[in-house]
Design a protein around this motif. Structure first.
Motif, PDB file in Angstrom:
ATOM      1  N   GLY A  46       0.610  -1.147  -0.320  1.00  0.00           N
ATOM      2  CA  GLY A  46      -0.019  -0.066  -0.295  1.00  0.00           C
ATOM      3  C   GLY A  46       0.769   1.411   0.119  1.00  0.00           C
ATOM      4  O   GLY A  46       2.201   1.062  -0.739  1.00  0.00           O
ATOM      5  N   VAL A  47      -0.211   1.793   0.403  1.00  0.00           N
ATOM      6  CA  VAL A  47       0.635   3.674   0.480  1.00  0.00           C
ATOM      7  C   VAL A  47       0.983   4.370   1.988  1.00  0.00           C
ATOM      8  O   VAL A  47       0.847   3.700   2.687  1.00  0.00           O
ATOM      9  N   ALA A  48       2.377   4.310   2.221  1.00  0.00           N
ATOM     10  CA  ALA A  48       2.619   5.280   3.750  1.00  0.00           C
ATOM     11  C   ALA A  48       3.158   6.761   3.586  1.00  0.00           C
ATOM     12  O   ALA A  48       3.761   6.924   2.742  1.00  0.00           O
ATOM     13  N   THR A  49       2.180   7.545   4.856  1.00  0.00           N
ATOM     14  CA  THR A  49       2.656   9.388   4.947  1.00  0.00           C
ATOM     15  C   THR A  49       3.730   9.249   6.142  1.00  0.00           C
ATOM     16  O   THR A  49       2.895   9.362   7.125  1.00  0.00           O
ATOM     17  N   LEU A 229       2.285   9.381  10.979  1.00  0.00           N
ATOM     18  CA  LEU A 229       2.263   8.646  10.202  1.00  0.00           C
ATOM     19  C   LEU A 229       0.634   8.229   9.435  1.00  0.00           C
ATOM     20  O   LEU A 229      -0.463   8.403  10.067  1.00  0.00           O
ATOM     21  N   ASP A 230       0.714   7.891   8.269  1.00  0.00           N
ATOM     22  CA  ASP A 230      -1.074   7.719   7.880  1.00  0.00           C
ATOM     23  C   ASP A 230      -0.349   6.293   6.454  1.00  0.00           C
ATOM     24  O   ASP A 230       0.213   6.562   5.348  1.00  0.00           O
ATOM     25  N   LEU A 231      -0.796   5.410   7.100  1.00  0.00           N
ATOM     26  CA  LEU A 231      -0.643   4.232   6.617  1.00  0.00           C
ATOM     27  C   LEU A 231      -1.679   3.352   6.453  1.00  0.00           C
ATOM     28  O   LEU A 231      -3.172   3.143   6.895  1.00  0.00           O
ATOM     29  N   ASN A 232      -1.853   3.282   5.127  1.00  0.00           N
ATOM     30  CA  ASN A 232      -3.116   1.960   4.090  1.00  0.00           C
ATOM     31  C   ASN A 232      -2.556   1.109   3.366  1.00  0.00           C
ATOM     32  O   ASN A 232      -1.806   1.276   2.500  1.00  0.00           O
ATOM     33  N   VAL A 233      -2.715  -0.424   4.146  1.00  0.00           N
ATOM     34  CA  VAL A 233      -2.135  -1.715   3.063  1.00  0.00           C
ATOM     35  C   VAL A 233      -3.079  -2.648   2.825  1.00  0.00           C
ATOM     36  O   VAL A 233      -4.582  -2.111   3.357  1.00  0.00           O
ATOM     37  N   ALA A 234      -3.060  -3.500   2.174  1.00  0.00           N
ATOM     38  CA  ALA A 234      -3.933  -4.588   1.936  1.00  0.00           C
ATOM     39  C   ALA A 234      -3.109  -5.957   1.461  1.00  0.00           C
ATOM     40  O   ALA A 234      -2.100  -5.283   1.249  1.00  0.00           O
ATOM     41  N   PHE A 235      -3.627  -6.625   1.794  1.00  0.00           N
ATOM     42  CA  PHE A 235      -3.564  -7.782   1.182  1.00  0.00           C
ATOM     43  C   PHE A 235      -2.786  -7.999  -0.577  1.00  0.00           C
ATOM     44  O   PHE A 235      -3.733  -6.973  -1.103  1.00  0.00           O
TER      45      PHE A 235
END
Length: 300
Positions: A46-49, A229-235
């Protein structure tokens, strides 16, 4: 010949009925237990800030059971998780603490009940192990459409995993649970207080309790409200494909043992017993008729 075949069918019928009883009474208690020979790697991306800079990330979670320390009732686990900046592509599963690509890393040792899947204390855990509670790495077999306590390692306690709906992913029925944490006080870095919020959507194949997909959104803030931190992930797509395929296979295997085998045992056993009895009865009638006819034919 009828007697031999009839007795054979009686024996087969009895065997099938016993197999049906065992498959109904004994088998579920054996197969519906968390295995203790597990070594799995789960990948998310995913994406992190972080501190205003946005970049792609990969998450690698490795879960291994400690077979020797586990028991008939309890499974002992070691989990390592690593979030790595993947801006350059082909980042390793994890890097050491001095590598600037490291976003976060954690390791945990815990025990779960092999039937309920809930975390539990156990004497085989290493001394000083942090006590876990709730669901950690999988849901129980026959997971229900209800809320479950779910372990959050960041705040060190279980929070509700609320049942949302039953839905479908690629032809597989799954339970959707959602975990929400809002503005919890934590240390965002060593000796740096702040707050933490997170939403996790978990999709579980209910028969096996396997997690087939997970989507996670996490934010961390300093006390003055600055987001660090802003973290957005998935399988990953590959992980999702593998998880669904494994869940379908395990679901089918479980159904074969707990549903198909009892059905075959009881129905097949009943048919074989009835056929065997009929053969023996008709065989006796023919024998009796033949003997009677023979007696009548003998002159007095």
């Amino acid at each position: 010949m009828r007697k031999i075949l009839g007795r054979l069918l009686l024996a087969v019928g009895g065997f099938l009925l016993i197999a049906g009883v065992l498959a109904t009474v004994w088998a579920p208690g054996v197969v519906k237990k968390t295995p203790i020979d597990v070594d799995t790697t789960t990948r998310l991306d995913g994406v992190a800030t972080k501190l205003g800079e946005t970049f792609p990330v990969q998450v690698t979670s490795v879960t291994r059971s400690d077979t020797e320390a586990s028991t008939d009732e309890t499974a002992i686990w070691v989990n390592t998780s690593c979030v790595v900046d993947n801006s350059e592509g082909d980042a390793p599963d994890c890097v050491d603490g001095d590598d600037p690509r490291l976003v976060s890393a954690s390791i945990g040792t815990f025990a779960t009940d092999r039937e309920t899947a809930l975390a539990t204390d156990h004497e085989n855990l290493p001394p000083g192990t942090t006590p876990y509670e709730g669901i950690v790495n999988k849901f129980p077999f026959d997971a229900e459409a209800r809320d479950y306590p779910y372990w959050d390692g960041t705040i060190g306690r279980a929070v509700p995993a609320e049942f949302v709906e039953t839905t479908e992913i690629d032809g597989l029925d799954v339970h959707h649970y959602r975990v929400e944490v809002l503005d919890e006080d934590i240390e965002v870095a060593e000796d740096t207080p702040g707050s933490y919020s997170q939403t996790v959507d978990i999709f579980v194949e209910p028969d096996t309790g396997a997690v087939v997909n997970q989507q996670q959104s996490q934010q961390r803030y300093l006390e003055d409200g600055t987001q660090v931190l802003d973290l957005n992930v998935a399988f990953t797509d590959e992980q999702l494909e593998t998880s669904i395929a494994d869940a379908k296979d395990n679901k089918a295997s479980l159904a074969l043992i707990t549903s198909t085998l009892p059905l075959v045992g009881f129905l097949g056993g009943a048919v074989a017993l009835v056929a065997g009895v009929l053969l023996l009865v008709t065989g006796r009638r023919k024998t009796s008729t033949h003997e009677a006819a023979h007696r009548e034919a003998v002159p007095v």
